[in-house]
Scaffold this motif. Structure first.
Motif, mmCIF file in Angstrom:
data_model
loop_
_atom_site.group_PDB
_atom_site.id
_atom_site.type_symbol
_atom_site.label_atom_id
_atom_site.label_comp_id
_atom_site.label_asym_id
_atom_site.label_seq_id
_atom_site.Cartn_x
_atom_site.Cartn_y
_atom_site.Cartn_z
ATOM 1 N N ALA A 64 36.677 42.816 46.706
ATOM 2 C CA ALA A 64 35.711 41.738 46.443
ATOM 3 C C ALA A 64 35.903 40.616 47.454
ATOM 4 N N ASN A 65 34.794 40.099 47.991
ATOM 5 C CA ASN A 65 34.902 38.990 48.936
ATOM 6 C C ASN A 65 34.723 37.649 48.212
ATOM 7 N N ARG A 66 34.960 36.571 48.948
ATOM 8 C CA ARG A 66 34.946 35.249 48.330
ATOM 9 C C ARG A 66 33.567 34.848 47.783
ATOM 10 N N PRO A 67 32.462 35.061 48.526
ATOM 11 C CA PRO A 67 31.149 34.725 47.973
ATOM 12 C C PRO A 67 30.857 35.421 46.642
ATOM 13 N N GLN A 68 31.304 36.687 46.518
ATOM 14 C CA GLN A 68 31.073 37.409 45.269
ATOM 15 C C GLN A 68 31.847 36.763 44.118
ATOM 16 N N LEU A 69 33.074 36.321 44.404
ATOM 17 C CA LEU A 69 33.882 35.684 43.363
ATOM 18 C C LEU A 69 33.293 34.327 42.966
ATOM 19 N N ILE A 70 32.811 33.568 43.958
ATOM 20 C CA ILE A 70 32.178 32.273 43.654
ATOM 21 C C ILE A 70 30.941 32.497 42.787
ATOM 22 N N LEU A 71 30.163 33.529 43.140
ATOM 23 C CA LEU A 71 28.961 33.837 42.351
ATOM 24 C C LEU A 71 29.344 34.184 40.915
ATOM 25 N N LEU A 72 30.449 34.931 40.735
ATOM 26 C CA LEU A 72 30.909 35.295 39.396
ATOM 27 C C LEU A 72 31.162 34.046 38.550
ATOM 28 N N PHE A 73 31.905 33.085 39.108
ATOM 29 C CA PHE A 73 32.223 31.864 38.357
ATOM 30 C C PHE A 73 30.979 31.011 38.106
ATOM 31 N N LEU A 74 30.075 30.962 39.076
ATOM 32 C CA LEU A 74 28.850 30.166 38.897
ATOM 33 C C LEU A 74 27.943 30.784 37.834
ATOM 34 N N VAL A 75 27.879 32.106 37.783
ATOM 35 C CA VAL A 75 27.066 32.764 36.748
ATOM 36 C C VAL A 75 27.649 32.464 35.368
ATOM 37 N N GLU A 76 28.988 32.486 35.259
ATOM 38 C CA GLU A 76 29.614 32.130 33.982
ATOM 39 C C GLU A 76 29.244 30.698 33.581
ATOM 40 N N SER A 77 29.291 29.780 34.550
ATOM 41 C CA SER A 77 28.919 28.389 34.267
ATOM 42 C C SER A 77 27.460 28.272 33.873
ATOM 43 N N LEU A 78 26.596 29.052 34.533
ATOM 44 C CA LEU A 78 25.169 29.015 34.206
ATOM 45 C C LEU A 78 24.922 29.530 32.795
ATOM 46 N N LEU A 79 25.595 30.602 32.417
ATOM 47 C CA LEU A 79 25.428 31.132 31.064
ATOM 48 C C LEU A 79 25.887 30.129 30.018
#
Length: 792
Positions: free
Chosen positions: A328-343
């Protein structure tokens, strides 16, 4: 990929139910507070938006020079102003002259039945060309073309004609006759003035056939609005006004002239607080305060989410390390955390909608206005909502996402978390800021509360309690005053009855008064009164004597001044002769200064002028504890003398309270939002302290086995938050103190900043923080040591 991210996010929420619940609860309360404030802000900023030409409409107002060197800001203008501006200023496309009710209830007679109307306005013929209004009945292009035209609002039409088509019907108002030519919707709440009936002003001019209206520059009881030519600004018109209108200014050479200002109509509600405003306006300071409160409460909620995410950094760090090892690259991990925050933000927003709907009735009661969550369904409202959700997502999720995705997989798997490398861990900084915001809000609540208590208890120079005020505006009421006075004085509970043209705390008049033998004039507020008024109001004499009707000559020429007015007279004020219009009057006494306006205003020169007629109000002083009885007796006396006229009575205390109703509602609302802040901060602290205690389970167990007491262990875990609160107080107290000192500067008469308010805020937050942390620590301390070590 998105489906995988969603599965991962929901898995995290399920595994960490406690922290997820705390996060959603905190965000929900923060978003609910913001929703309520956004409704208020949108309402306050939308005034006059319903007029298509609102950006081009302006009101002409004046500043009048006063003796002390300053200016008195006034809204009124003479009837000749509008036509003159239309003639002299090319930038003016149209002009409207408006004459308000001035507190009078006009008798409106339809089919032999008379009702008294309090929102009866007169306007010149171009009113509906400037204030473009949709017509429900009638032709908007011709409705105001006839001199006897009258337009009703929907409510007025239903009231006066009860389902009958009003178009073409005759209406009698005193000596004037009108024909109904149109029906319009009721002016919306977000208007700076509201009318029920609008009549062509030509009929008003016709009450005096000799009135040369277009050359009348002395009757300052009108309001002038102009429609600017496209592309012209209010500032440009204001700059051109003096030169274009100079020939109408008769100010003697060497004296200061009045200054004209052009107010954009959309700025009136929030920025204009002049004398004789048509209705009470809002306050841009209150709007800014609530916008700040909304931002602070939302920040606390977002800090909670960031803190709880960072608190789980070790656990999440191992997950991130494994994901990085798997490619997993860094952008994918950032997206993971942002999606959690959005939910989390989306779920929290749904809960916030329900909380806001529950709190909305209380909120609107405090503001005295009607707000609905449904108003957020338009494009602007949806923009606020979407923007708010995205802002919460970015504020609460971006920094944790960056931190947790940064380290090398090996470092993360060893438990080396980037967040904790600095001297001051980010979590501690965020907790400190949360506490600082909470302390600041509590301080603000305390200062506003103390100022309101000061206003209520401050000696204003008259006794405003135990006084009932009764409007004498209906036709014939003023003439019947003596009969009502005689009737009321027969009752033992009635101590004094008096009449006046105005009210302290309400309407009074202004004029220029000259002093014989002294240069210059004094700008004086005054009321026409009968001899009993000073006794009725409990106003104290300082020099001279009160009115004495038995001294006929003195009563006809006498006047009482307050101390401020007396100071403007050179020498002994008692016995001085004043010029009031074409009359000369003598000062027979000086009364103690009293507040006849808001506590925001300094006491100005005031005069009591004796009169036997022209009264608009009756004031009744009654014995202590007989409020309801006095009101009922006054109603009975009124119905005996004027059975067909409406009875309108108010306690003088309520009139003064109304002057600061906005401040009182602000106090209650800031207190309510402070409770929100405390609750949100407490929830976050509960999660953080529980997680901290859990991480130190082994240390606590070993200390307990070695003989440490439960009290000592709880103190060990709570001590950290104790110091954070003290640091937060050191940040919050000077900032909030400075801000509230600025707020108090708006009051001419104000309380001081007491140390008790600051101490109260710190102690309250300290107690909440320590008890919350201690309660979570106690759960771990009470565990069986063998069970704790087995868990480790």
């Amino acid at each position: 990929m998105l489906w995988h991210i969603l599965k991962t996010a929901f898995g995290q929420f399920r595994r960490h139910r406690f922290h997820t619940l705390i996060t959603i609860t905190g965000l929900s309360f923060g978003l609910a507070a913001c929703l309520l404030i956004v409704l208020f802000l949108r309402h306050e900023l939308s005034y006059e938006d319903h007029y298509p030409k609102a950006d081009r409409i302006a009101r002409v107002v004046f500043d009048f020079p006063v003796e002390e060197g300053g200016y008195l800001e006034d809204c009124t203008s003479p009837p000749a102003l509008g036509p003159a501006m239309k003639r002299e200023l090319p930038a003016v496309e149209k002009a409207v002259t408006l004459f308000p009710p001035w507190g009078f209830n006009r008798p409106v007679k339809v089919d032999g039945k008379t009702r008294y109307e309090e929102k009866f306005y007169f306007a010149s013929d171009q009113f509906f060309e400037v204030f473009d209004t949709p017509f429900l009945q009638g032709n908007p292009e011709t409705a105001f073309s006839a001199p006897d035209a009258m337009v009703l609002t929907r409510t007025a039409a239903d009231t006066y004609f009860e389902g009958i088509d009003p178009i073409g019907k005759l209406v009698n108002v005193g000596s004037m006759n009108f024909t109904v030519t149109g029906v319009v919707p009721d002016p919306p709440e977000n208007s700076h003035f509201h009318y029920s009936i609008l009549a062509r002003i030509d009929a008003f001019w016709g009450t005096n056939p000799d009135w040369d209206v277009e050359n009348d520059w002395g009757y300052w009881n009108f309001y002038t609005y102009v429609l600017l030519q496209p592309g012209v600004t209010a500032l440009e018109l204001e700059a051109a006004f003096p030169a274009a209108m100079a020939k109408y200014d008769d100010t003697p050479e060497g004296e200061r002239s009045s200054r004209a200002h052009i107010q954009p109509v959309k700025s009136i509600h929030l920025e204009s607080h002049r004398r004789w405003e048509l209705e009470s306006n809002g306050d841009i300071g209150q709007v800014q305060m609530f916008a700040l409160v909304a931002g602070l409460v939302l920040l606390i909620a977002c800090f909670n989410t960031m803190n709880l995410t960072l608190a789980r950094s070790t656990i999440r760090g191992r997950e991130v390390g494994v994901r990085k090892s798997m490619g997993a690259n860094r952008p994918q991990l950032i997206l993971l955390f942002l999606v959690e925050s959005l939910l989390l933000a989306l779920v929290s927003f749904g809960v916030a909608l329900m909380l806001a709907e529950i709190a909305l009735p209380w909120f609107t009661r405090q503001l005295g206005t009607q707000l609905e969550l449904a108003s957020l369904q338009d494009s602007s409202g949806l923009g606020w909502v979407v923007g708010g959700i995205l802002l919460v997502t970015l504020l609460s999720g971006t920094w944790p996402a960056i931190l947790l995705s940064r380290p090398h997989p090996a470092a993360i798997l060893k438990g080396e978390v980037a967040e904790s490398r600095g001297r001051i861990p980010l979590r501690k900084l965020l907790v400190t800021l949360q506490f600082a915001i909470t302390v600041g809000l509590i301080v603000s609540t305390g200062v506003i509360r103390n100022q309101l208590q000061y206003i209520h208890s401050h000696d204003i120079g008259l006794d405003r309690s135990k006084v009932l005020t009764i409007s004498l505006n209906p036709t014939g009421a003023s003439k019947a005053y003596n009969a009502m006075k005689e009737e009321l004085l027969n009752y033992p509970v009635i101590e004094h009855v008096a009449a006046s043209s105005g009210l302290p705390g309400g309407v009074n008049w202004t004029t220029r008064v000259g002093v014989v033998g002294q240069e210059g004039e004094i700008f004086v507020n005054y009321m026409r009164v009968d001899p009993e008024l000073t006794a009725t109001l409990g106003v104290s004499m300082v020099w001279g004597h009160d009115f004495d009707p038995s001294r006929e000559a003195e009563y006809n020429r006498g006047v009482l001044l307050n101390e401020t007015a007396a100071k403007a007279i050179q020498g002994d004020p008692v016995g001085a002769t004043l010029t009031l219009g074409d009359r000369q009057i003598d000062v027979i006494g000086v009364v103690k200064d009293f507040n006849f306006q808001s506590m925001r205003d300094e006491i100005a020169p005031f005069a009591f002028v004796p009169s036997r007629s022209g009264f608009n109000y009756m004031m009744v002083r009654f014995a202590q504890g007989h409020d309801e009885e006095a009101l009922n007796l006054a109603r009975e006396a009124w119905n005996k003398v004027l059975p067909d006229a409406p009875f309108e009575a108010t306690y003088l205390d309520d009139i003064f309270a109304e002057l600061h109703a906005s401040d009182a509602s602000t106090s209650r609302l800031v207190a309510g939002f402070s409770l929100f802040a405390i609750l949100i901060a407490t929830l976050g602290l509960m999660g953080l302290s529980a997680f901290a205690a859990q991480r130190r389970t082994k240390e606590i167990t070993v200390r307990k086995v070695l003989g440490a007491s439960s009290r000592g262990l709880v103190a060990l875990l709570a001590r950290e938050f104790f110091w954070l609160v003290l640091v937060a107080a050191a940040i919050a107290l000077p900032v909030s103190g400075w801000l509230m000192a600025r707020w108090l500067e708006d009051f001419a008469y104000r309380t001081s900043l007491h140390a008790g308010v600051f101490l109260e805020a710190v102690v309250l937050v300290l107690v909440v923080a320590v008890l919350t942390a201690a309660s979570q620590a106690l759960r771990v301390v009470r565990r069986n040591p063998s069970a704790s070590l087995r868990h480790e």
